[in-house]
Enzyme design. Sequence first.
Site, short mmCIF file in Angstrom:
data_model
loop_
_atom_site.label_atom_id
_atom_site.label_comp_id
_atom_site.label_asym_id
_atom_site.label_seq_id
_atom_site.Cartn_x
_atom_site.Cartn_y
_atom_site.Cartn_z
N CYS A 1 -20.89 35.51 -22.59
CA CYS A 1 -21.63 36.47 -21.75
C CYS A 1 -20.77 37.05 -20.65
CB CYS A 1 -22.85 35.80 -21.12
SG CYS A 1 -23.98 35.12 -22.31
N HIS B 1 -25.22 38.37 -13.86
CA HIS B 1 -25.57 38.25 -15.28
C HIS B 1 -27.05 37.91 -15.40
CE1 HIS B 1 -25.67 37.25 -19.41
NE2 HIS B 1 -25.67 35.93 -19.24
N ASN C 1 -31.69 37.73 -22.04
CA ASN C 1 -30.24 37.62 -21.85
C ASN C 1 -29.55 38.38 -22.98
OD1 ASN C 1 -27.58 36.82 -21.78
ND2 ASN C 1 -28.03 34.66 -21.45
#
Length: 333
Positions: free
Chosen positions: A119, A252, A282
């Site tokens: 990520c 994030h 996500n």
Amino acid sequence: MIGSANGRPISITGLGCYVPERILTNDELAEMVDTSDEWIVERTGIRERRIAAPEQAMSDLALPACKQALEQAGLDGADLDLIIMATVTPDMAFPATAAILGDQLGAVDAACYDLSAGCTGFMYALAQAYGMLAGGLAERALVVGGDVLSKILDWTDRSTMVLFGDGAGAVVLQNVEAGGFLGFELGAEGAGGIHLWLPGSGSRVFDDPEKYVKMNGREVFKFATRVLVSSAEKVLKECGKSVEDVDVYVPHQANVRIIDHAARKLGIPEERIVVNVDRYGNTSSGSIPLALADAEADGRLQKGSLVLMTGMGAGLTWGSSLIEWTNGGMIAA
Ligand code: ACO
């Protein structure tokens, strides 16, 4: 790795994003596994996510985002000399998805490669592109972040399948008159890699042939809350800035509890935080550019705004950057 920008000003001059049309709600997930909208919202803040159609691969999600970013920068694909695609779900192991995009965009003069940092991929890719421009190797770079995690999730595992969604974002980096990137801080703790991994996806043979995301949620949660704070503090210090200087905080988008924890520890007021995890879940490397696009649509990215971005994810990795937003401002080539 840490460093502050000390050469020519380089900034984001174009921004684009794309999410698939299909919305998957928590209630729909509750029909598939033993979970509930209440549990998911309370533990994660996620209400719905976007899911790619069976025929959609990474490049299909990334292409519209790339076109939008190029249009905003006033460039054609042929103007690019670098395309970096940050993803852990490329169309295939090779050729690189960046090369597929380069072909579709007509970027005949561009170096094209994929980058894998979970990520955090978008933050790593931003730093690399910045370095290429700062070193004079490139003048116009396209940095793409995205993932199609729906394709590698175990849809019977309630502890992971509720967390993720699909999406992509892209930015153009160019030399500008003033402002732009102030610095980066990136890192990795490989020892924690087993807490978020995809065994069987490469050359290592595993007994378990299933190629699904496996995660130790509690360990990742502890890691995420720690590095979101430490990385942000390091990059701010390196750039001679303080938390009070930050106008827009783009963390994030993994879990609203992680974001709240980091913002509280850092002392960033709620109105400066960008949160869209409730709508997208996500999206891995797509998360930060999608959040940037939301902030831009809300009018929060003004010329001179100081924007703090921090990502973290598989590796385990993390990365932060500070940028003074320029709203274009590119130097004519
Ligand atoms: N619905 C209902 N119950 C569930 C679900 C679910 N979807 N998932 C797990 N549970 C259960 C567990 O089985 C457990 O039950 P038990 O007590 O009977 O064993 C209970 O809920 C509590 O589980 P915990 O893991 O302690 O729950 P926690 O509060 O830690 O929340 C979560 C779990 C949301 C996964 C949290 O740990 C988390 O957010 N971790 C970080 C995950 C993350 O962000 N990953 C990606 C970051 S990096 C990247 O972006 C790639």
